[in-house]
Enzyme design. Sequence first.
Site, PDB file in Angstrom:
ATOM      1  N   THR A 242       0.844  -1.196   0.000  1.00 56.69           N
ATOM      2  CA  THR A 242       0.000   0.000   0.000  1.00 56.69           C
ATOM      3  C   THR A 242       0.879   1.246   0.000  1.00 56.69           C
ATOM      4  OG1 THR A 242      -1.653  -1.206   1.292  1.00 56.69           O
ATOM      5  CG2 THR A 242      -1.879   1.185   1.198  1.00 56.69           C
ATOM      6  N   THR A 243       0.551   2.205  -0.841  1.00 53.37           N
ATOM      7  CA  THR A 243       1.304   3.461  -0.858  1.00 53.37           C
ATOM      8  C   THR A 243       0.457   4.570  -0.234  1.00 53.37           C
ATOM      9  OG1 THR A 243       0.537   3.938  -3.111  1.00 53.37           O
ATOM     10  CG2 THR A 243       2.632   2.791  -2.892  1.00 53.37           C
TER      11      THR A 243
ATOM     12  N   LYS B 286      -6.462   4.738  -9.185  1.00 55.90           N
ATOM     13  CA  LYS B 286      -5.333   4.940  -8.280  1.00 55.90           C
ATOM     14  C   LYS B 286      -5.523   6.235  -7.507  1.00 55.90           C
ATOM     15  CE  LYS B 286      -0.313   4.764  -7.903  1.00 55.90           C
ATOM     16  NZ  LYS B 286      -0.407   3.788  -6.804  1.00 55.90           N
TER      17      LYS B 286
ATOM     18  N   GLY C  22       3.785   5.648  -5.687  1.00 53.79           N
ATOM     19  CA  GLY C  22       4.901   5.262  -4.828  1.00 53.79           C
ATOM     20  C   GLY C  22       6.115   4.851  -5.630  1.00 53.79           C
TER      21      GLY C  22
ATOM     22  N   HIS D  63      -1.081   5.845 -14.617  1.00 60.44           N
ATOM     23  CA  HIS D  63      -1.818   4.763 -13.968  1.00 60.44           C
ATOM     24  C   HIS D  63      -3.300   4.856 -14.279  1.00 60.44           C
ATOM     25  CE1 HIS D  63       1.827   4.176 -11.486  1.00 60.44           C
ATOM     26  NE2 HIS D  63       1.344   2.959 -11.314  1.00 60.44           N
ATOM     27  N   HIS D  64      -4.013   3.813 -13.910  1.00 65.15           N
ATOM     28  CA  HIS D  64      -5.464   3.754 -14.052  1.00 65.15           C
ATOM     29  C   HIS D  64      -6.132   4.817 -13.175  1.00 65.15           C
ATOM     30  CE1 HIS D  64      -5.428   1.665 -10.142  1.00 65.15           C
ATOM     31  NE2 HIS D  64      -4.385   1.030 -10.636  1.00 65.15           N
TER      32      HIS D  64
ATOM     33  N   SER E  74       7.188  -0.046  -2.737  1.00 65.88           N
ATOM     34  CA  SER E  74       6.240   0.758  -3.510  1.00 65.88           C
ATOM     35  C   SER E  74       5.756  -0.023  -4.724  1.00 65.88           C
ATOM     36  CB  SER E  74       6.892   2.064  -3.952  1.00 65.88           C
ATOM     37  OG  SER E  74       8.033   1.808  -4.752  1.00 65.88           O
TER      38      SER E  74
END
Length: 233
Positions: A72-73, A135, A141, A131-132, A97
């Site tokens: 998890t970030t 996020k 991260g 990213h998607h 990350s």
Amino acid sequence: MKVALFGYGKMGKMIEQIAVQRGHQIIAKIDVGTTEIDFTEMDVAIDFSMPSAAYGNIKQCITHNVPIISGTTGWLKDYDNAVTLCNEKKGAFIYASNYSLGVNIFFEMNAYLAKMMQHLDQYKIRLEEIHHTQKLDAPSGTAITLAEGILANSKYKNWSLDTGEKDEIVITSKRIDDVPGTHIVEYNCAVDSIEIKHTAHNREGFALGAVIAAEWIIGKTGVFTMRDVLNLG
């Protein structure tokens, strides 16, 4: 290996699939709304939850002597506290990350390139992550880890999101539907550019790396990284 999943979203489900394929048993799926957790049967926990929940999950696992892998970030303001607690309790903990085996090789390439480029002031660094749209954190991260690898091997002083001072690495974050993760590090000057890039095709690589890290940490004590898991030190 008896695995507890903290967070049962897309990553949690993918980790479940990979872990079962590798002969492991998922004994708990802990998500939003879970009120009772039995730590007694867990060999290891894998946390891909929410930034607001991650440190609490890590703290509980360490306190109950359960090795924990966290991907998890967005919770790293509490990272030093997690390290202190793990050392006090003689627990076992890995945070990364990004658990993709390819990304961790990419981290090493990034640091090595930064070291080679550190005296070539005509090159300016551009760092981009895509990213998607689901996020939640930005920059990713992974992008922060890449920036930190450059900072440790260059004259840059800090990183910033979208805009920055002359001595800051500027990270650009983009959110596009159905993009698992793309990271680009580029050195630009008037005459040429040097670029390294990692593109994830799906989430399977992240899940596989997390399960491999969980397998590796069994029986160990301490705070580790994927460099330890992959023997990159």
